[in-house]
Design an enzyme around this catalytic site. Structure first.
Site, PDB file in Angstrom:
ATOM      1  N   ARG A  88       0.841  -1.204   0.000  1.00 56.38           N
ATOM      2  CA  ARG A  88       0.000   0.000   0.000  1.00 56.38           C
ATOM      3  C   ARG A  88       0.874   1.250   0.000  1.00 56.38           C
ATOM      4  NH1 ARG A  88      -4.875  -1.750   4.223  1.00 56.38           N
ATOM      5  NH2 ARG A  88      -5.260  -3.744   3.203  1.00 56.38           N
ATOM      6  N   ARG A 123       2.268   0.774  10.400  1.00 56.18           N
ATOM      7  CA  ARG A 123       1.778   1.082   9.060  1.00 56.18           C
ATOM      8  C   ARG A 123       2.943   1.143   8.081  1.00 56.18           C
ATOM      9  NH1 ARG A 123      -3.094   3.549   7.502  1.00 56.18           N
ATOM     10  NH2 ARG A 123      -3.535   4.040   9.667  1.00 56.18           N
ATOM     11  N   GLU A 171      -6.290  -1.637  15.152  1.00 59.18           N
ATOM     12  CA  GLU A 171      -7.188  -2.369  14.256  1.00 59.18           C
ATOM     13  C   GLU A 171      -6.417  -3.529  13.630  1.00 59.18           C
ATOM     14  OE1 GLU A 171      -8.964   0.075  11.192  1.00 59.18           O
ATOM     15  OE2 GLU A 171      -9.205  -1.713   9.947  1.00 59.18           O
ATOM     16  N   SER A 183     -10.802  -6.281   9.859  1.00 60.30           N
ATOM     17  CA  SER A 183     -11.978  -5.584   9.401  1.00 60.30           C
ATOM     18  C   SER A 183     -12.791  -6.635   8.655  1.00 60.30           C
ATOM     19  CB  SER A 183     -11.538  -4.460   8.460  1.00 60.30           C
ATOM     20  OG  SER A 183     -12.590  -3.554   8.266  1.00 60.30           O
ATOM     21  N   ARG A 200       0.409  -5.834  13.382  1.00 66.09           N
ATOM     22  CA  ARG A 200      -0.276  -5.336  14.577  1.00 66.09           C
ATOM     23  C   ARG A 200      -0.456  -6.414  15.643  1.00 66.09           C
ATOM     24  NH1 ARG A 200      -4.257  -0.978  11.564  1.00 66.09           N
ATOM     25  NH2 ARG A 200      -2.523   0.167  10.643  1.00 66.09           N
TER      26      ARG A 200
END
Length: 420
Positions: free
Chosen positions: A259, A274, A346, A349, A388
């Site tokens: 990403r 991230r 997070e 999802s 994470r």
RNA sequence: GGAGGGGUGACCGAGUGGACGAUGGUGACGGUCUUGAAAACCGUUUUAGCUUCGCGCUAACGCGGGUUCGAAUCCCGCCCCCUCCGCCA
């Protein structure tokens, strides 16, 4: 993609749903306008084609080919190509508008503007009390020599890091643990897909055309790097009609994810939270429409199971209309506690996408051998994102001497019970 | 990357300018026969769009363009598969 018929027949309902997401009315009005124009062109072209087909058939039966009829048909043909040229431009614009419109949220999704309006649905475990001040993972990771930030930057630049020794092993152990659990206990089939896909696949999953700025793209060969395994998994059955009895399909895949995170420059830059490249285990389901609501619940529980087995406190958050992803009808996020940086991260999802991706990717099934094909429903959920969980394990299982206990569930996968 | 061959419906496979959405076979489904099954025989069997909703019209033979009154069929470009050569973990 939303059904154009729904927009055509019930624009007000679509508009109200879009408004909940913070989308304007203009794109819907524009879509309706383009659709009307397109259909006018289509009807004219089809009538002309019908005429041409009929006359051509007559000509084929005649010995003497009448020059006047041929001349007339030549004109008809010219008019058809004229209309085709105009309508293909309209169609392209219509298609682009439709592809950029987000999915309709389910009726029971809380209406809200952003993450402030999300709702906690349940939680598990309690953040551990420490007798000393717990350190953040970037400090622990460097001290233990399991995360090398400087060399990551040397190799590839900002937002890259190197995992080393037991750090790399911890990640590999987690990947194997999660895949095994989903395959053996939750009934998923393991997939190892390509990490680079063609444009159509990105369109199918909903990443293109709207989110090109978050994707890595090889211009020479026109390959797109997957931002999540959801992309190749969605496209596994693109342009297929699944035969009766094949649904539901449960898939799980581990991939690297790429990403650009362009818009988030400077945010979350500390540590491994991230990066431009990270590992993720992704769960994916193709199901019959009637079952997608309950399947989302099961999917979320499958992700939670990982957290529980690793002993990581978490809560489950239902996203409000304004915070949900582009393709989702309904989404639950799972956030785990990280004792060192003192925040909820997070890690998963879980979304029901309804028929949104199925319509884009043309994925259908036949309930039984006589019935017409119907669009499937698709669901996806992380199970889970590696960096994470690594953060949470490193920070929650740290001891005063700076070593890290390996959670019991990972003992079969690691050659040590303590990272030091 | 180079040379040659090929891409047709769920599958196999015919079709080289007109009546071809496409022969035939396999499979699937329905029926006849049978106590039941198999075999045999008969029949059915693509998807989508528009719509005056009438199985009426249109579209689709890898994809995109062109020629033609008319293209699965001819021409051009691209993609994919196979064989051989080159390169390579």
């Amino acid at each position: 993609m939303i059904d154009i018929k729904l927009i055509r027949d019930n624009p007000e309902a679509v508009f109200q749903a879009m408004e909940k997401r913070g989308e304007g009315r203009e794109s819907i009005d524009e879509i309706i306008g383009l659709d009307n124009t397109f259909r006018r062109f289509l009807q004219e072209a089809e009538a002309l084609r019908a005429r041409r087909n009929e006359v051509s058939k007559q000509i084929s039966l005649m010995k003497e080919k009448p020059a006047d009829l041929i001349a007339e048909m030549r004109q008809v043909g010219e008019r058809i190509s004229q209309i085709e040229a105009e309508s293909s431009e309209i169609t392209a614009r219509l298609e682009d508008k439709l592809l950029r419109l987000p999915n309709l949220p389910a009726a029971d999704v809380p209406v809200g503007k952003d993450s402030q309006d999300n709702i906690e649905v349940r939680s598990w475990g309690k953040p551990k009390e420490f007798t000393f001040k717990p350190l953040p993972h970037w400090e622990l990771g460097e001290k233990l020599g399991i995360i090398d930030f400087q060399r990551g930057v040397k190799l590839s630049g900002t937002r890259f890091y190197v995992l080393r020794g037991q750090g790399a092993q911890l990640q590999r152990a987690l990947i194997n643990f999660m895949l095994d659990l989903h395959v053996n206990a939750h009934g998923y089939t393991e997939i190892f897909p390509p990490f680079m896909v063609k444009k159509e696949s990105m369109v199918g999953s909903g990443n293109l055309p709207k989110f090109a700025d978050n994707l890595y793209h090889d211009i020479e060969e026109d390959y797109w790097f997957v931002p999540t395994a959801e992309v190749p998994l969605t496209n596994l059955h693109r342009d297929e009609i699944l035969t009766p009895g094949t649904l539901p399909l449960y898939y799980v895949a581990h991939t690297s994810c790429f990403r650009r995170e362009k818009m988030a420059a400077g945010k979350d830059s500390r540590g491994i939270k991230r990066g431009h490249q990270f590992e993720k285990v992704e769960m994916y389901k193709f199901v019959e429409p009637e079952t997608s609501v309950s399947e989302l619940d099961k999917l979320t529980r499958d992700a939670e199971d990982i957290c529980q087995k690793l002993g990581l406190p978490y809560h489950v958050i239902q996203l409000c209309t304004g915070d949900m992803g582009f393709a989702a009808v309904k989404t639950f996020d799972i956030e785990i506690w990280a004792a060192g940086c003192r925040e909820w991260l997070e890690v998963s999802s879980c979304s029901n996408c309804g028929d949104f991706q199925a319509r884009r990717a043309n994925i259908r099934y036949r309930p039984d051998s006589e019935s017409k094909p119907r669009l499937v429903h698709t669901l996806n959920g992380s199970g889970l994102a590696l960096p994470r969980i690594m953060i949470s394990i490193i920070e929650n299982y740290q001891q005063q001497d700076g070593s890290i206990l390996v959670p019991e569930a990972l003992h079969p996968y690691m050659n040590t019970r303590v990272i030091k």
